[in-house]
Design a protein around this motif. Sequence first.
Motif, PDB file in Angstrom:
ATOM      1  N   LEU A 167       0.804  -1.225   0.000  1.00  0.00           N
ATOM      2  CA  LEU A 167       0.000   0.000   0.000  1.00  0.00           C
ATOM      3  C   LEU A 167       0.836   1.273   0.000  1.00  0.00           C
ATOM      4  CD1 LEU A 167      -2.728   1.506   0.479  1.00  0.00           C
ATOM      5  CD2 LEU A 167      -2.373   1.145   2.930  1.00  0.00           C
ATOM      6  N   THR A 168       0.423   2.213  -0.848  1.00  0.00           N
ATOM      7  CA  THR A 168       0.899   3.596  -0.755  1.00  0.00           C
ATOM      8  C   THR A 168      -0.284   4.481  -0.413  1.00  0.00           C
ATOM      9  OG1 THR A 168       2.634   3.284  -2.416  1.00  0.00           O
ATOM     10  CG2 THR A 168       1.915   5.552  -2.011  1.00  0.00           C
ATOM     11  N   MET A 170      -1.596  15.335  -8.482  1.00  0.00           N
ATOM     12  CA  MET A 170      -2.175  14.013  -8.235  1.00  0.00           C
ATOM     13  C   MET A 170      -1.653  12.989  -9.240  1.00  0.00           C
ATOM     14  SD  MET A 170      -4.013  12.039  -6.445  1.00  0.00           S
ATOM     15  CE  MET A 170      -4.786  13.144  -5.265  1.00  0.00           C
ATOM     16  N   ASP A 171      -1.503  13.409 -10.486  1.00  0.00           N
ATOM     17  CA  ASP A 171      -0.961  12.518 -11.520  1.00  0.00           C
ATOM     18  C   ASP A 171       0.439  12.039 -11.120  1.00  0.00           C
ATOM     19  OD1 ASP A 171      -0.778  11.263 -14.098  1.00  0.00           O
ATOM     20  OD2 ASP A 171       0.463  12.955 -14.747  1.00  0.00           O
ATOM     21  N   LEU A 172       1.301  12.967 -10.694  1.00  0.00           N
ATOM     22  CA  LEU A 172       2.662  12.598 -10.279  1.00  0.00           C
ATOM     23  C   LEU A 172       2.620  11.643  -9.082  1.00  0.00           C
ATOM     24  CD1 LEU A 172       5.723  12.927 -10.573  1.00  0.00           C
ATOM     25  CD2 LEU A 172       5.573  15.027  -9.193  1.00  0.00           C
ATOM     26  N   ALA A 173       1.720  11.912  -8.137  1.00  0.00           N
ATOM     27  CA  ALA A 173       1.610  11.050  -6.954  1.00  0.00           C
ATOM     28  C   ALA A 173       1.186   9.636  -7.351  1.00  0.00           C
ATOM     29  CB  ALA A 173       0.616  11.652  -5.960  1.00  0.00           C
ATOM     30  N   LEU A 174       0.171   9.539  -8.207  1.00  0.00           N
ATOM     31  CA  LEU A 174      -0.323   8.215  -8.619  1.00  0.00           C
ATOM     32  C   LEU A 174       0.751   7.448  -9.378  1.00  0.00           C
ATOM     33  CD1 LEU A 174      -3.928   9.189  -9.798  1.00  0.00           C
ATOM     34  CD2 LEU A 174      -3.330   7.905  -7.736  1.00  0.00           C
ATOM     35  N   ARG A 175       1.443   8.142 -10.267  1.00  0.00           N
ATOM     36  CA  ARG A 175       2.481   7.480 -11.074  1.00  0.00           C
ATOM     37  C   ARG A 175       3.669   7.055 -10.211  1.00  0.00           C
ATOM     38  NH1 ARG A 175      -0.450   6.370 -15.165  1.00  0.00           N
ATOM     39  NH2 ARG A 175      -1.433   8.143 -16.197  1.00  0.00           N
ATOM     40  N   SER A 176       3.956   7.804  -9.151  1.00  0.00           N
ATOM     41  CA  SER A 176       5.164   7.551  -8.356  1.00  0.00           C
ATOM     42  C   SER A 176       4.944   6.541  -7.235  1.00  0.00           C
ATOM     43  CB  SER A 176       5.666   8.863  -7.725  1.00  0.00           C
ATOM     44  OG  SER A 176       5.813   9.851  -8.708  1.00  0.00           O
ATOM     45  N   ALA A 177       3.710   6.192  -6.957  1.00  0.00           N
ATOM     46  CA  ALA A 177       3.422   5.293  -5.844  1.00  0.00           C
ATOM     47  C   ALA A 177       4.045   3.923  -6.079  1.00  0.00           C
ATOM     48  CB  ALA A 177       1.908   5.158  -5.671  1.00  0.00           C
ATOM     49  N   ALA A 178       4.581   3.333  -5.011  1.00  0.00           N
ATOM     50  CA  ALA A 178       5.260   2.037  -5.144  1.00  0.00           C
ATOM     51  C   ALA A 178       4.368   0.849  -4.775  1.00  0.00           C
ATOM     52  CB  ALA A 178       6.512   2.027  -4.271  1.00  0.00           C
ATOM     53  N   GLY A 179       3.268   1.097  -4.061  1.00  0.00           N
ATOM     54  CA  GLY A 179       2.454  -0.005  -3.555  1.00  0.00           C
ATOM     55  C   GLY A 179       1.566  -0.649  -4.613  1.00  0.00           C
ATOM     56  N   ARG A 180       1.074  -1.852  -4.303  1.00  0.00           N
ATOM     57  CA  ARG A 180       0.135  -2.531  -5.217  1.00  0.00           C
ATOM     58  C   ARG A 180      -1.233  -1.870  -5.194  1.00  0.00           C
ATOM     59  NH1 ARG A 180      -1.001  -8.186  -4.232  1.00  0.00           N
ATOM     60  NH2 ARG A 180      -0.270  -8.039  -2.076  1.00  0.00           N
ATOM     61  N   VAL A 181      -1.528  -1.158  -4.099  1.00  0.00           N
ATOM     62  CA  VAL A 181      -2.743  -0.347  -3.984  1.00  0.00           C
ATOM     63  C   VAL A 181      -2.327   1.078  -3.655  1.00  0.00           C
ATOM     64  CG1 VAL A 181      -4.927  -0.018  -2.766  1.00  0.00           C
ATOM     65  CG2 VAL A 181      -3.981  -2.310  -3.026  1.00  0.00           C
ATOM     66  N   VAL A 182      -3.009   2.041  -4.267  1.00  0.00           N
ATOM     67  CA  VAL A 182      -2.784   3.444  -3.920  1.00  0.00           C
ATOM     68  C   VAL A 182      -4.068   4.000  -3.331  1.00  0.00           C
ATOM     69  CG1 VAL A 182      -1.941   5.681  -4.686  1.00  0.00           C
ATOM     70  CG2 VAL A 182      -1.456   3.639  -6.048  1.00  0.00           C
ATOM     71  N   ILE A 183      -3.960   4.522  -2.112  1.00  0.00           N
ATOM     72  CA  ILE A 183      -5.107   5.203  -1.510  1.00  0.00           C
ATOM     73  C   ILE A 183      -4.795   6.691  -1.483  1.00  0.00           C
ATOM     74  CG2 ILE A 183      -6.422   5.546   0.623  1.00  0.00           C
ATOM     75  CD1 ILE A 183      -6.273   2.567   1.114  1.00  0.00           C
TER      76      ILE A 183
END
Length: 226
Positions: free
Chosen positions: A8-9, A71-84
């Motif tokens: 999770l991220t 938000m786009d940068l955050a979503l693209r940069s997240a490492a987890g299998r799920v992004v909340i």
Amino acid sequence: MTLQAGDLTVAMITMNEEGAVARVIDDIRAVAPAAEILIVDSSKDRTPEIAEEKGARVIRQFPPKGYGPAMDLALRSAAGRVVITMDCDGTYPAERIPELAKLVLQDGYDVVDASRLGMKPDAMPWANYLGNLLFALLASVLFGKHITDLHSGMRAYRKSMIDSLRYEPRGAALPVELLLRPLRDGFRLKVVFIDYKDRIGQSTMRPLQTSWWTVKRILRVRLGLG
Ligand SMILES: Nc1nc2c(ncn2[C@@H]2O[C@H](COP(=O)(O)OP(=O)(O)OP(=O)(O)O)[C@@H](O)[C@H]2O)c(=O)[nH]1
Ligand SMILES: [Mg+2]
């Protein structure tokens, strides 16, 4: 289910949230200690320093480019299998994070929309509430599914789905598109209802611009433009 590292991220974008950021990070850690906490920050105040001191991963985006590109940068940069996603302003209930993550990781949903609009929240002005209802009704009719909250800042997304999704990050009301595109493309959507609390600090939301972009995004997705 215990969340493991890599599951999770929790991704947030921040612009001048120094009054709220420490508490929001603490609230997340308390319920999801193994989660990556990722912040895309465009602040002039001490928000990024505080976030780093608290152990969040901070990516600076300065000067600010607006909600969508952050938000786009955050979503693209997240490492987890799920992004909340959540706003970093104390309005969303961090304690619901494990439940949202489980709906994706265990139950097979691709998007979970944490709807604020089971009833009118005291923390939401009437004009915003009625606008939200109207837009949700329009989207429900056009997409054939009962939608209550197109603009919630609290969602869980399967990361592999986000990576495959094309959307327009520029302009207001990006959460509208992040909900309707997966729905149109046959991904599995779950709606849960949450409490919505009073904001810490000043709102930057501009209602007219948000309304205009909401209509544009609903029609664009429905008509398959772009
Ligand atoms: N990095 C970054 N964050 C932003 C930007 N604009 C807004 N935010 C953050 O995005 C989150 C949501 O902000 P808005 O959509 O403006 O909404 P709001 O000000 O919380 O208003 P309401 O939630 O409707 O009361 C907040 O945590 C803001 O700090 C930006 O340009 N860059
Ligand atoms: Mg907010």
